[in-house]
Scaffold this active site. Structure first.
Site, PDB file in Angstrom:
ATOM      1  N   GLU A 135      -2.229   1.410  -8.479  1.00 42.17           N
ATOM      2  CA  GLU A 135      -3.324   2.025  -9.400  1.00 42.17           C
ATOM      3  C   GLU A 135      -4.600   1.761  -9.068  1.00 42.17           C
ATOM      4  OE1 GLU A 135      -2.360   2.877 -12.253  1.00 42.17           O
ATOM      5  OE2 GLU A 135      -0.627   1.838 -13.213  1.00 42.17           O
TER       6      GLU A 135
ATOM      7  N   GLU B 239     -16.807   7.533  -8.940  1.00 43.65           N
ATOM      8  CA  GLU B 239     -16.616   6.374  -9.919  1.00 43.65           C
ATOM      9  C   GLU B 239     -17.627   5.398  -9.907  1.00 43.65           C
ATOM     10  OE1 GLU B 239     -13.361   3.806  -9.024  1.00 43.65           O
ATOM     11  OE2 GLU B 239     -12.694   3.662 -11.178  1.00 43.65           O
TER      12      GLU B 239
ATOM     13  N   GLY C 135      -6.700   1.290  -1.664  1.00 43.99           N
ATOM     14  CA  GLY C 135      -5.370   1.908  -2.077  1.00 43.99           C
ATOM     15  C   GLY C 135      -4.666   2.734  -0.867  1.00 43.99           C
TER      16      GLY C 135
ATOM     17  N   GLY D 157      -6.672  -1.292  -7.405  1.00 44.82           N
ATOM     18  CA  GLY D 157      -7.976  -1.693  -7.209  1.00 44.82           C
ATOM     19  C   GLY D 157      -8.633  -0.201  -6.579  1.00 44.82           C
ATOM     20  N   SER D 158      -9.579  -0.111  -5.869  1.00 41.19           N
ATOM     21  CA  SER D 158     -10.012   1.115  -5.502  1.00 41.19           C
ATOM     22  C   SER D 158      -9.426   2.109  -4.760  1.00 41.19           C
ATOM     23  CB  SER D 158     -11.497   0.668  -4.579  1.00 41.19           C
ATOM     24  OG  SER D 158     -11.273   0.322  -3.446  1.00 41.19           O
ATOM     25  N   THR D 159      -9.638   3.288  -4.893  1.00 36.48           N
ATOM     26  CA  THR D 159      -8.633   4.325  -4.138  1.00 36.48           C
ATOM     27  C   THR D 159      -8.921   4.036  -2.678  1.00 36.48           C
ATOM     28  OG1 THR D 159      -9.044   6.018  -5.977  1.00 36.48           O
ATOM     29  CG2 THR D 159      -8.555   6.803  -3.723  1.00 36.48           C
TER      30      THR D 159
ATOM     31  N   LYS E 238      -2.433 -12.114  -4.581  1.00 34.81           N
ATOM     32  CA  LYS E 238      -3.627 -12.343  -4.129  1.00 34.81           C
ATOM     33  C   LYS E 238      -4.653 -11.637  -5.168  1.00 34.81           C
ATOM     34  CE  LYS E 238      -6.782 -10.645  -2.245  1.00 34.81           C
ATOM     35  NZ  LYS E 238      -8.286 -10.790  -2.813  1.00 34.81           N
TER      36      LYS E 238
ATOM     37  N   CYS F  99     -10.754   1.454 -15.191  1.00 36.24           N
ATOM     38  CA  CYS F  99     -10.299   2.352 -14.486  1.00 36.24           C
ATOM     39  C   CYS F  99     -10.380   3.913 -15.109  1.00 36.24           C
ATOM     40  CB  CYS F  99      -9.096   1.916 -13.681  1.00 36.24           C
ATOM     41  SG  CYS F  99      -7.911   1.478 -14.784  1.00 36.24           S
TER      42      CYS F  99
HETATM   43  P1  NAD Z   1     -11.141  -3.383  -4.713  1.00 32.95           P
HETATM   44  O1  NAD Z   1     -10.150  -2.065  -4.002  1.00 32.95           O
HETATM   45  O2  NAD Z   1     -12.439  -3.537  -3.931  1.00 32.95           O
HETATM   46  O3  NAD Z   1     -10.206  -4.598  -4.528  1.00 32.95           O
HETATM   47  C1  NAD Z   1      -8.984  -4.746  -5.309  1.00 32.95           C
HETATM   48  C2  NAD Z   1      -8.300  -5.832  -4.489  1.00 32.95           C
HETATM   49  O4  NAD Z   1      -7.782  -5.560  -3.024  1.00 32.95           O
HETATM   50  C3  NAD Z   1      -9.020  -7.231  -4.553  1.00 32.95           C
HETATM   51  O5  NAD Z   1      -7.935  -8.093  -4.516  1.00 32.95           O
HETATM   52  C4  NAD Z   1      -9.329  -7.290  -2.765  1.00 32.95           C
HETATM   53  O6  NAD Z   1      -9.753  -8.645  -2.358  1.00 32.95           O
HETATM   54  C5  NAD Z   1      -8.263  -6.574  -2.371  1.00 32.95           C
HETATM   55  N1  NAD Z   1      -8.743  -5.676  -0.755  1.00 32.95           N
HETATM   56  C6  NAD Z   1      -9.939  -5.288  -0.609  1.00 32.95           C
HETATM   57  N2  NAD Z   1      -9.795  -5.056   0.676  1.00 32.95           N
HETATM   58  C7  NAD Z   1      -8.591  -5.178   0.972  1.00 32.95           C
HETATM   59  C8  NAD Z   1      -7.990  -4.686   2.385  1.00 32.95           C
HETATM   60  N3  NAD Z   1      -8.551  -4.332   3.365  1.00 32.95           N
HETATM   61  N4  NAD Z   1      -6.612  -4.993   2.438  1.00 32.95           N
HETATM   62  C9  NAD Z   1      -6.168  -5.688   1.413  1.00 32.95           C
HETATM   63  N5  NAD Z   1      -6.451  -6.027   0.266  1.00 32.95           N
HETATM   64  C10 NAD Z   1      -8.055  -5.707  -0.091  1.00 32.95           C
HETATM   65  O7  NAD Z   1     -11.094  -2.877  -6.085  1.00 32.95           O
HETATM   66  P2  NAD Z   1     -12.172  -3.784  -7.142  1.00 32.95           P
HETATM   67  O8  NAD Z   1     -13.533  -3.541  -6.934  1.00 32.95           O
HETATM   68  O9  NAD Z   1     -11.548  -5.202  -7.104  1.00 32.95           O
HETATM   69  O10 NAD Z   1     -11.443  -3.135  -8.493  1.00 32.95           O
HETATM   70  C11 NAD Z   1     -12.288  -1.883  -9.080  1.00 32.95           C
HETATM   71  C12 NAD Z   1     -11.477  -0.922  -8.617  1.00 32.95           C
HETATM   72  O11 NAD Z   1     -10.042  -1.071  -9.276  1.00 32.95           O
HETATM   73  C13 NAD Z   1     -11.901   0.634  -9.437  1.00 32.95           C
HETATM   74  O12 NAD Z   1     -11.729   1.520  -8.575  1.00 32.95           O
HETATM   75  C14 NAD Z   1     -10.996   0.749 -10.505  1.00 32.95           C
HETATM   76  O13 NAD Z   1     -10.770   1.945 -10.874  1.00 32.95           O
HETATM   77  C15 NAD Z   1      -9.619   0.347  -9.987  1.00 32.95           C
HETATM   78  N6  NAD Z   1      -8.730  -0.133 -11.164  1.00 32.95           N
HETATM   79  C16 NAD Z   1      -7.696   0.573 -11.222  1.00 32.95           C
HETATM   80  C17 NAD Z   1      -6.631   0.406 -12.329  1.00 32.95           C
HETATM   81  C18 NAD Z   1      -5.479   1.096 -12.620  1.00 32.95           C
HETATM   82  O14 NAD Z   1      -4.668   0.664 -13.421  1.00 32.95           O
HETATM   83  N7  NAD Z   1      -5.722   2.309 -12.268  1.00 32.95           N
HETATM   84  C19 NAD Z   1      -7.081  -0.799 -13.065  1.00 32.95           C
HETATM   85  C20 NAD Z   1      -8.094  -1.693 -12.910  1.00 32.95           C
HETATM   86  C21 NAD Z   1      -8.871  -1.325 -11.931  1.00 32.95           C
END
Ligand code: NAD
Length: 502
Positions: free
Chosen positions: A269, A404, A251, A246-248, A193, A304
């Site tokens: 991550e 962040e 996560g 994605g975001s903490t 996804k 990130c």
């Molecule tokens: P996000 O958490 O908003 O979204 C990430 C993914 O999660 C997307 O596909 C989104 O559709 C999905 N998502 C959102 N809400 C959800 C839910 N309730 N249930 C299931 N899936 C859901 O993050 P973003 O804005 O896309 O990315 C930026 C973040 O990602 C930053 O915090 C960044 O630090 C982090 N990031 C971390 C790494 C790493 O390796 N540690 C790498 C890249 C990005």
């Protein structure tokens, strides 16, 4: 065709050609299926709608998981001989290279990353990583333990089964590849996804996997909203492992979803607020400042492990700020991401632009010194652009030092000596990356020991290789990506005990 030779006009043509030919359905069981719901993909460089992409529902996730499960059980991939599976992964990597013009332009259009970064970094890394995961396949080993002579105890590694992968938009193909490539290499079937802001390139990648000889149903892609398709995937009772970047905040939801459903394994991550520490005795101030500039402004700061907190010891503080001010203001050419000379594109969405400008306002309100930037670059008001921005005289309690920002905003904090530097560096809920700049080898080792981060660089920043496990401590997650360990992490151990007594 050498992609590095293409001009802005060539890339504009590539954009037109690619959008006309790129599928927008859900990729289920080896084919594209159109759904009733759509999400619009918007080019953040000018606000234009570039595609309407099928958005998956919980029912679509059910279908994708069923297809993945059936392919896993059928064994066409999960039980394929390692060398044959390796050959498919190598061919997959090659097809990514051959399709580079289209794949590169899709991510640039979707999320604003400069085309040169796509050509020089993302694209070759995605292809190389798929190949690397293929190379790992016949290196995965189990073990035989020491037991008495009447028993044989061995441990074998098996794929989990169905892996759900949820990826972010900041490196659309690469972050997805960090999940699907090791999961596939280990013999799993995958439902991916991608982020709703960047839905296009992963559809094409899944198509290339099938073209390379990957069986239908092994790699499915369901675009859609996080709270709809992502949540349905993470809550699904027939998904064995969820791999999330994605975001903490989201996560943490993954851990809850696993607990509310089938206790699937969760690899995370997540976010970061990474410190770079510059001590008075660092070997080369100019090189350090340059690394600091690239560490925060690359990829628009949407990284990130962006080095967003620059902790500088008092003795070099004034010189460091002056050098950053002089070089950092002009180093990154901001503009049309399809122009090969552009080094910084727009942020991913207008919402992200608003959020980042809000942080900049907050930084000023809380008393940090705005050294340059802080606004929307002149002439680029139609896009979601933000100027490279520098704050000095920041303290670690300010919002810009704690949260962040995920934009091109650097914060410089003065520190009084190594002890205070370690304390401030570790004073964050995150623990993804850190660096220490010093000419003293003892200090360097003590910082490596004392910094609470999954990756620590010494006299450099953000160097990467598949030999470096990428991942965080604390609330930056628990996964180790982009390495051999990540391939192994998509397997689980099974212990067998054989009674061989006569
Ligand atoms: P996000 O958490 O908003 O979204 C990430 C993914 O999660 C997307 O596909 C989104 O559709 C999905 N998502 C959102 N809400 C959800 C839910 N309730 N249930 C299931 N899936 C859901 O993050 P973003 O804005 O896309 O990315 C930026 C973040 O990602 C930053 O915090 C960044 O630090 C982090 N990031 C971390 C790494 C790493 O390796 N540690 C790498 C890249 C990005």
């Amino acid at each position: 065709m050498n992609l590095a030779d293409l001009t802005r006009a060539d890339w504009q043509q590539a954009a037109t050609d690619t959008l006309a030919a790129t599928p927008t359905g859900l990729f289920l069981d080896g084919d594209f299926v159109v759904s009733n719901d759509v999400i619009e993909s918007i080019n953040p460089a000018d606000g234009a709608v570039i595609a309407a992409v099928s958005a998956g529902t919980a029912d679509d996730i059910d279908r994708a998981v069923a297809s993945a499960r059936a392919s896993f059980k059928g064994g066409s991939w999960s039980r394929m001989a390692p060398r044959d599976r390796m050959a498919v992964m190598y061919r997959f990597a090659e097809l990514v290279r051959e399709d580079g013009r289209a794949l590169a332009v899709l991510d640039t259009l979707d999320m604003g990353k400069p085309i040169t970064a796509m050509v020089e970094d993302d694209l070759p890394t995605v292809a190389d990583f798929i190949q690397f995961c293929g190379e790992c396949i016949d290196k995965i080993e189990g073990r035989v333990t020491n037991t008495d002579s009447e028993s044989l105890h061995f441990v074998r590694r098996e794929p989990y089964g169905v892996v759900g992968a949820i990826s972010p938009w900041n490196y659309p193909m690469l972050m997805a590849a960090w999940k699907f490539a090791p999961a596939l290499a280990a013999g799993n079937s995958v439902v991916l996804k991608p982020a709703e802001q960047s839905p296009l390139s992963c559809l094409r990648l899944a198509q290339l996997f099938v073209e390379a000889g990957g069986p239908a149903g092994v790699f499915n892609v369901v675009n859609g909203l996080g709270e709809v398709a992502g949540k349905a995937l993470a809550l699904h009772n027939d998904v064995d492992k969820i791999s999330f970047t994605g975001s903490t905040a989201v996560g943490k939801l993954m851990l809850q979803y696993a607990g509310q459903s089938n206790m699937k394994r969760v690899s995370l991550e997540t976010g970061g607020k990474s410190p770079q520490v510059f001590l008075d005795d660092l070997p080369d101030l100019d090189a350090a400042v340059e690394a600091a500039i690239y560490g925060i402004y690359s990829n628009q700061g949407e990284v990130c492990n962006a080095g967003s907190r620059l902790l500088v010891e008092r003795g070099i503080y004034e010189d460091f700020v002056a050098a950053f001010r002089e070089k950092g203001r002009e180093e990154f050419t901001v503009g049309d991401p399809l122009d090969p000379d552009t080094m910084m594109g727009p942020l991913v969405t207008f919402e992200a632009q608003k959020r980042v400008l809000g942080y900049i306002e907050k930084g000023q309100e809380e008393g940090a010194s705005l050294e340059f930037g802080g606004g929307v670059p002149k002439g680029l008001e139609a896009g979601a652009f933000v100027e490279p921005t520098l704050f000095a005289d920041v303290n670690n309690q300010m919002t810009i030092a704690r949260e962040e920002i995920f934009g091109p905003v650097a914060s410089i904090l003065p520190v009084d000596g190594p002890e205070e530097a370690v304390e401030i560096a570790n004073d964050t809920p995150y623990g993804l990356a850190a660096s220490i700049w010093t000419a003293d080898v003892g200090k360097a080792h003590r910082f490596v020991r004392d910094l609470n981060a999954g990756m620590v660089w010494v006299n450099t920043y953000d160097e990467a290789d598949f030999t470096l496990p990428f991942g965080g401590f604390k609330q930056s997650g628990n996964a180790r990506d982009s390495c051999m360990e990540s391939v192994v992490s998509y397997t689980q151990e099974k212990a067998a005990w054989i009674n061989i007594a006569e």
